[in-house]
Every structure is written in structure tokens, then in C-alpha cells.
Design an enzyme around this catalytic site. Structure first.
Site, PDB file in Angstrom:
ATOM      1  N   GLY A 108       1.018  -1.216   0.102  1.00 37.69           N
ATOM      2  CA  GLY A 108       0.095   0.008   0.037  1.00 37.69           C
ATOM      3  C   GLY A 108       0.893   1.264  -0.089  1.00 37.69           C
ATOM      4  O   GLY A 108       1.857   1.088   0.629  1.00 37.69           O
ATOM      5  N   GLN A 145       2.817   9.970   1.287  1.00 37.05           N
ATOM      6  CA  GLN A 145       4.201   9.442   1.344  1.00 37.05           C
ATOM      7  C   GLN A 145       4.997   9.805  -0.006  1.00 37.05           C
ATOM      8  O   GLN A 145       5.903   9.400   0.096  1.00 37.05           O
ATOM      9  CB  GLN A 145       3.681   7.729   1.626  1.00 37.05           C
ATOM     10  N   CYS A 155       6.069   0.253   7.572  1.00 36.52           N
ATOM     11  CA  CYS A 155       5.709   1.197   6.596  1.00 36.52           C
ATOM     12  C   CYS A 155       6.867   1.710   5.864  1.00 36.52           C
ATOM     13  O   CYS A 155       8.167   1.819   6.260  1.00 36.52           O
ATOM     14  CB  CYS A 155       5.255   2.368   7.343  1.00 36.52           C
ATOM     15  N   LEU A 156       6.664   1.773   4.514  1.00 38.21           N
ATOM     16  CA  LEU A 156       7.534   2.505   3.555  1.00 38.21           C
ATOM     17  C   LEU A 156       8.270   3.664   3.862  1.00 38.21           C
ATOM     18  O   LEU A 156       9.364   4.105   3.761  1.00 38.21           O
ATOM     19  CB  LEU A 156       7.131   2.546   2.123  1.00 38.21           C
ATOM     20  N   HIS A 198      -4.525   1.056   7.612  1.00 37.89           N
ATOM     21  CA  HIS A 198      -2.965   1.600   7.493  1.00 37.89           C
ATOM     22  C   HIS A 198      -2.665   2.851   6.621  1.00 37.89           C
ATOM     23  O   HIS A 198      -2.332   3.913   6.907  1.00 37.89           O
ATOM     24  CB  HIS A 198      -1.953   0.692   7.505  1.00 37.89           C
ATOM     25  N   GLU A 199      -3.176   2.554   5.353  1.00 40.26           N
ATOM     26  CA  GLU A 199      -3.110   3.615   4.316  1.00 40.26           C
ATOM     27  C   GLU A 199      -4.306   4.658   4.612  1.00 40.26           C
ATOM     28  O   GLU A 199      -3.739   5.830   4.511  1.00 40.26           O
ATOM     29  CB  GLU A 199      -3.293   3.175   2.967  1.00 40.26           C
ATOM     30  N   HIS A 241      -2.783   7.178   6.921  1.00 36.57           N
ATOM     31  CA  HIS A 241      -1.983   8.261   6.379  1.00 36.57           C
ATOM     32  C   HIS A 241      -2.555   9.309   5.731  1.00 36.57           C
ATOM     33  O   HIS A 241      -1.951  10.566   5.890  1.00 36.57           O
ATOM     34  CB  HIS A 241      -1.109   7.448   5.085  1.00 36.57           C
TER      35      HIS A 241
END
Length: 195
Positions: free
Chosen positions: A45, A50, A105-106, A147-148, A151
Site C-alpha cells: 500500500g 508518502q 511502513c515504507l 493503515h493507508e 496516512h
């Protein structure tokens, strides 16, 4: 096109995203770049903040989770076929028991912690063609969406862990902000010079 992922400490990661219209500049290209960037970083995701955009947009492809031996064949198939773009999403309901899962997380490389989330969600959003949808998801798909979704609300998974765990990862987070983290994908760091 692969674009840099913004690292922990970048102010855009704390902004609440704004709704967009179908006329948002180069929207198809933005979405394509987000998928390219997510795949390049082996993510499941990626949210617009991000990549430096404070808008309500995120993309998901749960296929990498589909080869887990811990899942039933049905769950594996469900994860294998789930790829979706979410625009202007609104979480309508989070329900069911909370369950823990080790999240990463990226934007926060090399940090993983158990996060507890509700097992079932109802979400309203527009897809890539700006068709409005209201859908119910559960299990790992619901978790990735949550999670996304966080963000685009300016929330990071590290906000959902205990104070003790936050203290234990403080140095790692500082290293990310200072650009000392070395993931194998392009990143933009908040404070590369380590002021």
C-alpha cells in the site's frame, strides 16, 4: 515512474489530506507513479502523503501477502486478487474484535511493531474512474486499508504503539529523519544533514 518516498519526520506525513476532483492535475499519472513506486519498494500500500501530496488518495495491492502459509486458500485467493485505488475515502465504520499484526511502513523503514486494529471496516470512496463505492472489508485487506487511510488522516502506525515501544524505537526514527536509514528504494528525508 518511480518517485521518492517521504521518510518519517517529513511534515506532509502529518497533514490531513484534502479531497480532490477528477480534474486533479495529471491524476492518472500520479496514480500510475504511486503503483510503480509501491511495487519498486515491495510494498502492499502507498498513500499520497508518502510521495509528498497532501491529498486523499491511496493505492493497495495485497498480492504479496497471498503466499502466506498461515492463511486459508480462500484468504490467499482474496489477497491475490485485491488491487484498488481509493480516492476521497471516508471510514464509515470500524467494528469487530481488535487483533494484532506486525506492521511496517515504507516511510519508516526497518521499524516493525504489533499494531491492533478492528477486524472489519465499512469505507466509502471513489475508484480510479471516480465511481463512488461503499464496501465492507475484513481481515488483512481491512488492515492494509486502515493503515493507508491513517496516512491520509496524518496518522502513522507508530502513533498506535505503547509509550515504551515508542521509546525503544526513538533512535531508529531519529536515524530515518537524518537520512541514515538505507532502504533499497528512493527516499526523501526530513533532515538529511542531521542538524
Amino acid at each position: 515512474m518511480i518517485i521518492p518516498i517521504y521518510g518519517y519526520g517529513e511534515p506532509v506525513l502529518r497533514q490531513v489530506g484534502v479531497d480532490i476532483t477528477p480534474e486533479y492535475p495529471n491524476l492518472k499519472e500520479v496514480i500510475a507513479n504511486m503503483y510503480d513506486t509501491m511495487y519498486n519498494a515491495y510494498g502492499v500500500g502507498l498513500a499520497a502523503p508518502q510521495v509528498g501530496l497532501a491529498i486523499r488518495l491511496f493505492v493497495i495491492d495485497t498480492e504479496p501477502f497471498s503466499d502466506s502459509d498461515d492463511l486459508s486458500k480462500d484468504e490467499q485467493e482474496q489477497l491475490k486478487g485485491f488491487k484498488q485505488t481509493f480516492i476521497n475515502a471516508t471510514m464509515l465504520k470500524e467494528e469487530g474484535e481488535e487483533w494484532g499484526f506486525n506492521e511496517g511502513c515504507l516511510s519508516i523503514p526497518d521499524v516493525r511493531e504489533d499494531v491492533y486494529r478492528n477486524e472489519k471496516i465499512t469505507i466509502e470512496y471513489y475508484d480510479e474512474e471516480f465511481m463512488k463505492k461503499t464496501e465492507v472489508f475484513d481481515g488483512l485487506i481491512a488492515r492494509v486499508i486502515q493503515h493507508e487511510y491513517d496516512h491520509i488522516e496524518g496518522i502513522l502506525f507508530t502513533d498506535k504503539i505503547s509509550m515504551l515501544k515508542k521509546t525503544l524505537i526513538k533512535k531508529k526514527l531519529q536515524n530515518i529523519m537524518e537520512g541514515k536509514s538505507r532502504p533499497d528504494y528512493k527516499m526523501k528525508f526530513a533532515n538529511k544533514k542531521g542538524r
